[in-house]
Enzyme design. Structure first.
Site, PDB file in Angstrom:
ATOM      1  N   CYS A 114     111.298   7.911 -58.986  1.00 39.44           N
ATOM      2  CA  CYS A 114     112.475   8.125 -58.124  1.00 39.44           C
ATOM      3  C   CYS A 114     113.174   6.816 -57.774  1.00 39.44           C
ATOM      4  CB  CYS A 114     112.067   8.856 -56.858  1.00 39.44           C
ATOM      5  SG  CYS A 114     111.278  10.428 -57.224  1.00 39.44           S
ATOM      6  N   HIS A 276     117.912   8.426 -52.224  1.00 43.64           N
ATOM      7  CA  HIS A 276     117.337   9.281 -53.270  1.00 43.64           C
ATOM      8  C   HIS A 276     117.132  10.668 -52.675  1.00 43.64           C
ATOM      9  CE1 HIS A 276     114.631  11.233 -55.894  1.00 43.64           C
ATOM     10  NE2 HIS A 276     113.592  11.093 -55.090  1.00 43.64           N
ATOM     11  N   ASN A 306     115.690  17.742 -56.536  1.00 45.97           N
ATOM     12  CA  ASN A 306     115.329  16.327 -56.707  1.00 45.97           C
ATOM     13  C   ASN A 306     115.389  16.013 -58.208  1.00 45.97           C
ATOM     14  OD1 ASN A 306     113.902  13.928 -57.107  1.00 45.97           O
ATOM     15  ND2 ASN A 306     112.377  14.371 -55.538  1.00 45.97           N
TER      16      ASN A 306
HETATM   17  N1  COA Z   1     106.742  28.628 -51.695  1.00 45.31           N
HETATM   18  C1  COA Z   1     106.004  29.246 -50.774  1.00 45.31           C
HETATM   19  N2  COA Z   1     104.896  28.724 -50.236  1.00 45.31           N
HETATM   20  C2  COA Z   1     104.541  27.508 -50.659  1.00 45.31           C
HETATM   21  C3  COA Z   1     105.258  26.800 -51.622  1.00 45.31           C
HETATM   22  C4  COA Z   1     106.405  27.406 -52.151  1.00 45.31           C
HETATM   23  N3  COA Z   1     107.174  26.818 -53.071  1.00 45.31           N
HETATM   24  N4  COA Z   1     104.662  25.619 -51.834  1.00 45.31           N
HETATM   25  C5  COA Z   1     103.579  25.566 -51.040  1.00 45.31           C
HETATM   26  N5  COA Z   1     103.501  26.722 -50.327  1.00 45.31           N
HETATM   27  C6  COA Z   1     102.513  27.109 -49.339  1.00 45.31           C
HETATM   28  C7  COA Z   1     101.204  26.384 -49.498  1.00 45.31           C
HETATM   29  O1  COA Z   1     100.391  27.031 -50.446  1.00 45.31           O
HETATM   30  C8  COA Z   1     100.634  26.461 -48.102  1.00 45.31           C
HETATM   31  O2  COA Z   1     100.076  27.733 -47.935  1.00 45.31           O
HETATM   32  P1  COA Z   1      98.745  27.935 -47.038  1.00 45.31           P
HETATM   33  O3  COA Z   1      99.113  27.467 -45.656  1.00 45.31           O
HETATM   34  O4  COA Z   1      98.495  29.393 -47.127  1.00 45.31           O
HETATM   35  O5  COA Z   1      97.703  27.073 -47.674  1.00 45.31           O
HETATM   36  C9  COA Z   1     101.883  26.377 -47.220  1.00 45.31           C
HETATM   37  O6  COA Z   1     102.973  26.725 -48.053  1.00 45.31           O
HETATM   38  C10 COA Z   1     102.114  25.018 -46.628  1.00 45.31           C
HETATM   39  O7  COA Z   1     101.956  24.054 -47.662  1.00 45.31           O
HETATM   40  P2  COA Z   1     102.221  22.541 -47.411  1.00 45.31           P
HETATM   41  O8  COA Z   1     102.013  21.808 -48.692  1.00 45.31           O
HETATM   42  O9  COA Z   1     101.458  22.106 -46.200  1.00 45.31           O
HETATM   43  O10 COA Z   1     103.782  22.598 -47.040  1.00 45.31           O
HETATM   44  P3  COA Z   1     104.678  21.509 -46.397  1.00 45.31           P
HETATM   45  O11 COA Z   1     105.183  21.975 -45.120  1.00 45.31           O
HETATM   46  O12 COA Z   1     104.048  20.136 -46.456  1.00 45.31           O
HETATM   47  O13 COA Z   1     105.898  21.493 -47.422  1.00 45.31           O
HETATM   48  C11 COA Z   1     106.715  20.164 -49.228  1.00 45.31           C
HETATM   49  C12 COA Z   1     105.674  21.162 -48.783  1.00 45.31           C
HETATM   50  C13 COA Z   1     106.383  19.806 -50.650  1.00 45.31           C
HETATM   51  C14 COA Z   1     108.081  20.822 -49.164  1.00 45.31           C
HETATM   52  C15 COA Z   1     106.681  18.919 -48.293  1.00 45.31           C
HETATM   53  O14 COA Z   1     105.379  18.487 -48.106  1.00 45.31           O
HETATM   54  C16 COA Z   1     107.524  17.808 -48.839  1.00 45.31           C
HETATM   55  O15 COA Z   1     108.714  17.928 -48.958  1.00 45.31           O
HETATM   56  N6  COA Z   1     106.899  16.673 -49.129  1.00 45.31           N
HETATM   57  C17 COA Z   1     107.615  15.545 -49.717  1.00 45.31           C
HETATM   58  C18 COA Z   1     107.817  15.848 -51.147  1.00 45.31           C
HETATM   59  C19 COA Z   1     108.770  14.930 -51.801  1.00 45.31           C
HETATM   60  O16 COA Z   1     109.726  14.495 -51.214  1.00 45.31           O
HETATM   61  N7  COA Z   1     108.484  14.649 -53.052  1.00 45.31           N
HETATM   62  C20 COA Z   1     109.334  13.833 -53.825  1.00 45.31           C
HETATM   63  C21 COA Z   1     109.172  12.422 -53.436  1.00 45.31           C
HETATM   64  S1  COA Z   1     110.167  11.468 -54.417  1.00 45.31           S
END
Ligand code: COA
Length: 349
Positions: A114, A276, A306
């Site tokens: 990224c 980004h 993204n």
């Molecule tokens: N749809 C529905 N549910 C989803 C899912 C999706 N696409 N992806 C994950 N889940 C579920 C998980 O399985 C988990 O379920 P559980 O509680 O039953 O175990 C629940 O949602 C919460 O998961 P979690 O990973 O804790 O979610 P979160 O609130 O952290 O959100 C992201 C996930 C990825 C959106 C968030 O962590 C994020 O944006 N992180 C930064 C990612 C990023 O910017 N990456 C690029 C960097 S360059």
């Protein structure tokens, strides 16, 4: 020493729009979950058998070249940033070069995920400053959709990413106080696997334990991909979302602050921050932390997801096309991503 500037920018996104509802047909997810956590409404997916990371890069490059007022023959160096290359090797730089018909000049592929575009901008800046090149073509392009896991197992990663390309021409400028003021590059490999596409690769379990990937004992060959990897679908990108989120919201403000401090500016002096497009929640957090107004930050992740190395040039180009990047404006680019890597650039347009 010359000062360098961005003389032309362009972007290309594939025609195919994939909405959050479209994804619900392939995996257990929902429009509500995706929008609430990431701000993303839709993304573009490239057309298989027709488009690739290199072809999309070429489309963006043609626009940037035209807007810089040069021809493809004037380009004297290529820098290509991607994490989703057409081939394991050679890199996309030479493939795009062949498409554009500008063979013979140097082509450098960089792998900074990224942060790839800002790293590339810094490299281009150094080449132009020293007088080595006059028209560097910098491209960030990604064809994520070809390598994502569309089962529910991969949903946390897959819903975030989209395809597209952005390009810029970096040239010398004689205009006092204008152009790229400074660039700031950082990395920390400590958490390399927190956001990574590990297989195929030659690691043979060295970093994570051989058993995890089922490598055959003491045999040569066949270690990039093993049967176990395929069976367990261990062949897709993985991400510890919460961990990445926490790092990103620390590093973005830090690296923006570094660029401002270096040049004697404060957040209120920024005309436009182009972060980004990792996640809308991350951008909003950074905006609040720096006390920036809505009109000082450009976000378009809602439409494209993204797009990794392509996200900054796509966003910068859209902002420019919308009249939000004007002559004399102070523009800040900032990135964070896998590696971890993070970087910023301050530009007087
Ligand atoms: N749809 C529905 N549910 C989803 C899912 C999706 N696409 N992806 C994950 N889940 C579920 C998980 O399985 C988990 O379920 P559980 O509680 O039953 O175990 C629940 O949602 C919460 O998961 P979690 O990973 O804790 O979610 P979160 O609130 O952290 O959100 C992201 C996930 C990825 C959106 C968030 O962590 C994020 O944006 N992180 C930064 C990612 C990023 O910017 N990456 C690029 C960097 S360059």
């Amino acid at each position: 020493m010359f000062q360098s500037k961005i003389a032309g920018i362009g972007f290309y996104v594939p025609e195919k729009v994939v909405t959050n509802d479209d994804l619900t047909k392939m995996m257990d997810t929902s429009d509500e979950w995706i929008q609430e956590r990431t701000g993303i409404k839709e993304r573009r997916y490239g057309q298989k058998h027709k488009e690739t990371t290199a072809t999309m890069g070429a489309e963006a490059a043609k626009i940037a070249v035209k807007r810089a007022g040069i021809t493809l023959d004037d380009v004297d160096f290529i820098i290509f940033a991607t994490l989703s290359p057409d081939y394991f090797f050679p890199g996309c730089g030479v493939l795009m070069q062949r498409i554009l018909g500008i063979n013979g000049i140097g082509a450098l592929d960089i792998r900074n995920q990224c942060s790839g575009f800002v790293y590339g901008l810094s490299i281009a800046d150094q080449f132009v400053k020293t007088g080595m090149y006059k028209n560097v073509l910098l491209v960030g392009s990604e064809f994520h959709s070809a390598g994502l896991d569309f089962s529910t197992k991969g949903r946390n990663v897959t819903v975030i990413f989209g395809d597209g390309a952005g390009a810029a021409i970096i040239q010398p400028t004689k205009e006092e106080g204008k152009g790229i003021l400074s660039t700031h590059l950082h990395a920390d490999g400590e958490h390399a696997e927190k956001l990574a596409y590990i297989n195929p690769g030659c690691h043979t379990g060295v970093h994570l334990g051989k058993e995890q990937f089922g490598y055959p004992e003491d045999e040569y060959g066949g270690a990039f991909l093993t049967e176990k990897m395929f069976k367990e679908q261990d062949i897709f990108p993985n991400m510890d979302g919460q961990f990445v989120f926490k790092f990103a919201v620390t590093k973005f403000p830090e690296v923006i602050g570094e660029a401002l401090q270096k040049n004697g500016y404060k957040p209120e002096d920024i005309d436009l921050l182009v972060p980004h497009q990792a996640n809308l929640r991350i951008s909003q957090f950074v905006q609040r932390r720096l006390r920036l107004r809505d009109d000082q930050v450009w976000n378009n992740i809602q439409k494209y997801g993204n797009t990794t190395a392509a996200s900054i040039p796509i966003a910068l180009c859209e902002a420019w096309e919308a009249g939000k990047v004007k002559d004399g404006d102070l523009i800040c680019l900032a990135a964070f991503g896998s590696g971890f890597t993070w970087a910023s650039a301050l530009i007087r347009w």
